[in-house]
Design a protein around this motif. Structure first.
Motif, PDB file in Angstrom:
ATOM      1  N   PHE A 367       9.907  43.313 -19.170  1.00 31.54           N
ATOM      2  CA  PHE A 367       9.488  42.373 -18.125  1.00 31.54           C
ATOM      3  C   PHE A 367       8.441  43.033 -17.222  1.00 31.54           C
ATOM      4  O   PHE A 367       7.392  42.448 -16.909  1.00 31.54           O
ATOM      5  N   LEU A 368       8.719  44.301 -16.856  1.00 25.69           N
ATOM      6  CA  LEU A 368       7.781  45.042 -16.006  1.00 25.69           C
ATOM      7  C   LEU A 368       6.442  45.232 -16.731  1.00 25.69           C
ATOM      8  O   LEU A 368       5.376  45.049 -16.137  1.00 25.69           O
ATOM      9  N   ASN A 369       6.492  45.561 -18.028  1.00 28.76           N
ATOM     10  CA  ASN A 369       5.258  45.769 -18.783  1.00 28.76           C
ATOM     11  C   ASN A 369       4.385  44.519 -18.774  1.00 28.76           C
ATOM     12  O   ASN A 369       3.164  44.601 -18.620  1.00 28.76           O
ATOM     13  N   GLU A 370       5.030  43.362 -18.906  1.00 26.66           N
ATOM     14  CA  GLU A 370       4.293  42.099 -18.849  1.00 26.66           C
ATOM     15  C   GLU A 370       3.625  41.931 -17.487  1.00 26.66           C
ATOM     16  O   GLU A 370       2.460  41.552 -17.387  1.00 26.66           O
ATOM     17  N   LEU A 371       4.404  42.226 -16.415  1.00 27.27           N
ATOM     18  CA  LEU A 371       3.869  42.086 -15.049  1.00 27.27           C
ATOM     19  C   LEU A 371       2.658  42.998 -14.848  1.00 27.27           C
ATOM     20  O   LEU A 371       1.650  42.590 -14.263  1.00 27.27           O
ATOM     21  N   ILE A 372       2.770  44.229 -15.341  1.00 30.57           N
ATOM     22  CA  ILE A 372       1.670  45.192 -15.159  1.00 30.57           C
ATOM     23  C   ILE A 372       0.417  44.671 -15.871  1.00 30.57           C
ATOM     24  O   ILE A 372      -0.678  44.657 -15.303  1.00 30.57           O
ATOM     25  N   LYS A 373       0.623  44.194 -17.113  1.00 29.96           N
ATOM     26  CA  LYS A 373      -0.516  43.685 -17.888  1.00 29.96           C
ATOM     27  C   LYS A 373      -1.202  42.548 -17.138  1.00 29.96           C
ATOM     28  O   LYS A 373      -2.418  42.495 -16.995  1.00 29.96           O
ATOM     29  N   GLU A 374      -0.374  41.638 -16.614  1.00 34.19           N
ATOM     30  CA  GLU A 374      -0.902  40.472 -15.930  1.00 34.19           C
ATOM     31  C   GLU A 374      -1.624  40.867 -14.639  1.00 34.19           C
ATOM     32  O   GLU A 374      -2.699  40.378 -14.326  1.00 34.19           O
ATOM     33  N   SER A 406       2.930  50.225  -8.032  1.00 35.36           N
ATOM     34  CA  SER A 406       3.227  50.280  -6.606  1.00 35.36           C
ATOM     35  C   SER A 406       3.055  48.897  -5.960  1.00 35.36           C
ATOM     36  O   SER A 406       3.856  48.499  -5.107  1.00 35.36           O
ATOM     37  N   ALA A 407       2.036  48.143  -6.384  1.00 35.85           N
ATOM     38  CA  ALA A 407       1.844  46.796  -5.829  1.00 35.85           C
ATOM     39  C   ALA A 407       2.995  45.875  -6.240  1.00 35.85           C
ATOM     40  O   ALA A 407       3.485  45.078  -5.436  1.00 35.85           O
ATOM     41  N   ILE A 408       3.427  46.000  -7.492  1.00 34.70           N
ATOM     42  CA  ILE A 408       4.517  45.146  -7.986  1.00 34.70           C
ATOM     43  C   ILE A 408       5.824  45.478  -7.259  1.00 34.70           C
ATOM     44  O   ILE A 408       6.593  44.599  -6.880  1.00 34.70           O
TER      45      ILE A 408
END
Ligand SMILES: [Mn+2]
Length: 427
Positions: A367-374, A406-408
Motif C-alpha cells: 500500500f505504501l509503495n503505491e502511495l510513494i509511486k503516486e 516523509s510527506a506521506i
C-alpha cells in the motif's frame, strides 16, 4: 611574526538574504564588514574562492561596491587573491580590469592552474588557484593539476571553486582524494554555502557563504581567519559575520490544550534556544526561525489554526538581535497509545497506522509503495507544469522516495488524528 589571511567565498553580490528587511539584507553589507575587518585587524591577505558576484550579468550592481572594497583594501596594503566560480567567471575579470587593481590577483584564468608567491617580513608562502572561464565545467580541475608549478620550499594554500564528491556535477566536480596528494597544506573551496571542514590532513575547508542567504543556510556563517607562523601548525577559526542567522527548531506540543499554551511554549522555547547561542549572536541582527511542531497531540486541527499567528512573533535579545519566525509546520502524531495494535485492524485507522509504522520501520509495504509511486508522479507533473518553469532549479520539489515517505507520514499522522477525534467525539 605571522601572516594573517581572511578567506571566504559565495558572497553573491547582487543578492539579498531572504525573510529579512533592512539594509543588511543585501550582501553589500557583509562585503563592507569583511573590508572593515581586514583593515581593523591588520589582515595581510584576503582570499576569495569564487562566486563573489551573484551572476555574470551583475556588472553594474557589483562594480561599485566591489571596487570600493578593493580600493580601501589597497590603500591599507592588503593583497587579494581570488578565483572565479560558475557565477562570476566573466564579470569578475571584467571588474578587475576596469579599476586600478594591481593588488588584486585573479588566479588561474582560462582554467589553467597558476601560482603566486606572497612575502611578508621574509616569510614567503604561495597561493595556487584555478578559475572557471564558463558557466558549466564538467571535468575536474584536478585533471590538469601540475605539482611542478609549486616551489617546494614554500608552504602552499590552494583556492578552488567546485562541487566536492559530485562526479556528475556541471559545476566543477572535485574528488577529495585528488586534493590529498598535492603538497598543498590548506585547500580553501567555494561553491557549497555551508562552512565545513572536509579533511584535516591536508586541511580542506568549504569556507561557506559569509552572509547566510536563505533558510537552507542555517547556523553560523562568516569567513575563516587563518594565521600562519613559521614552523607552527596553521591556526584556523571561523569569524561569525553574517547579519542574518537562520535556525530550524523542533518544538514539542505534547500536552498543549489551548492557543495560549501553544504561544507560551513557542515563545519560551525560542528564547531558550537563542540564549544558548548568545555568544555567537554578537554580529547577528536578525535571527530567523523555521519551526516544526512535533510530539503527540490529538488537537492537530486546532493546532493547525492556532499556529497561523506564530509568524507574527518578534522579540529582541540583549545582543540587539531581532528574533522572527519565517514558517511554522506541524508534524504532530495523534495520541495513540498503541500504534502497533491499531495497525492490526483493517479499518481506515488501522491502514493509516500500518503505513506510519512501515515508514518508521523502513519496511516494504504494498500500500505504501503505491502511495510513494503516486506521490512522486504527482510532484513530477507539478514540477513540469508551465507556471513553475521559470523557477530556479533549487526551488523545484525533490522527488526522492525519502522525501515522499516523509510527506506521506505527515499526512497519515494528520488523517489518523482526525479519525481518532471523530471516533472519540462522534458529533
Ligand atoms: Mn558556485
Amino acid at each position: 611574526m605571522s601572516i594573517k589571511i581572511l578567506a571566504t567565498a559565495d558572497l553573491h553580490l547582487g543578492k539579498q538574504s531572504s525573510d529579512v528587511m533592512g539594509d543588511y539584507a543585501s550582501t553589500k553589507f557583509t562585503l563592507n564588514k569583511i573590508t572593515n575587518y581586514c583593515i581593523d585587524k591588520s589582515v595581510d591577505v584576503l582570499l576569495l574562492c569564487g562566486d563573489i558576484v551573484d551572476y555574470d550579468n551583475r556588472f553594474f550592481e557589483a562594480y561599485g561596491p566591489l571596487q570600493e572594497a578593493f580600493d580601501r583594501l589597497g590603500k591599507d596594503g592588503i593583497e587579494v587573491y581570488l578565483v572565479a566560480g560558475n557565477h562570476d567567471y566573466g564579470v569578475l575579470p571584467q571588474i578587475i580590469k576596469t579599476g586600478n587593481n594591481k593588488h588584486i590577483h585573479l588566479l588561474g584564468s582560462d582554467e589553467k592552474w597558476e601560482v603566486r608567491e606572497f612575502t611578508k617580513n621574509g616569510q614567503t608562502i604561495q597561493f595556487v588557484g584555478w578559475s572557471f572561464s564558463k558557466r558549466f565545467v564538467e571535468e575536474s580541475a584536478m585533471l590538469s593539476w601540475d605539482s611542478s608549478l609549486l616551489d617546494p620550499n614554500y608552504q602552499t594554500i590552494g583556492i578552488l571553486h567546485g562541487d566536492v564528491g559530485a562526479s556528475n556535477s556541471r559545476y566543477g566536480p572535485i574528488n577529495l582524494d585528488d586534493l590529498r596528494h598535492t603538497d598543498v597544506s590548506l585547500w580553501l573551496l567555494g561553491h557549497i554555502h555551508k562552512p565545513e571542514l572536509l579533511i584535516e590532513q591536508p586541511t580542506v575547508w568549504y569556507t561557506g557563504s559569509p552572509q547566510a542567504l536563505s533558510a537552507k543556510e542555517a547556523g553560523m556563517h562568516g569567513p575563516l581567519l587563518i594565521t600562519i607562523a613559521p614552523n607552527q601548525p596553521l591556526k584556523i577559526e571561523q569569524i561569525g559575520m553574517s547579519p542574518v542567522r537562520y535556525e530550524n527548531i523542533s518544538i514539542d506540543v505534547t500536552g498543549v490544550v489551548s492557543e495560549e499554551d501553544l504561544r507560551n511554549r513557542v515563545i519560551s522555547d525560542l528564547k531558550e534556544n537563542a540564549e544558548l547561542m548568545l555568544t555567537e549572536l554578537e554580529e547577528v541582527l536578525s535571527l530567523v526561525y523555521h519551526i516544526t511542531l512535533v510530539g503527540k497531540n490529538s488537537r492537530q486541527r486546532e493546532i493547525e489554526s492556532w499556529k497561523r499567528t506564530i509568524v507574527e512573533h518578534t522579540a529582541r535579545l540583549e545582543t540587539g538581535t531581532a528574533i522572527s519566525v519565517r514558517r511554522v509546520e506541524a508534524q504532530i502524531s495523534p495520541e495513540v497509545t498503541n500504534l502497533k495494535q491499531l495497525a492490526q485492524q483493517s479499518s481506515p485507522a488501522g491502514i493509516l497506522a500500518n503505513t506510519i509504522l512501515a515508514i518508521e520501520e523502513d519496511r516494504d509495504d504494498p500500500f505504501l509503495n503505491e502511495l510513494i509511486k503516486e506521490w512522486i508522479s504527482k510532484i513530477e507533473t507539478a514540477n513540469r507544469a508551465g507556471v513553475y518553469s521559470s523557477l530556479p532549479q533549487e526551488s523545484v520539489l525533490e522527488t526522492t522516495s525519502d522525501v515522499a515517505r516523509s510527506a506521506i507520514k505527515d499526512e497519515c499522522n494528520r488523517l489518523l488524528g482526525e479519525l481518532m477525534n471523530q471516533i472519540s467525539n462522534p458529533n
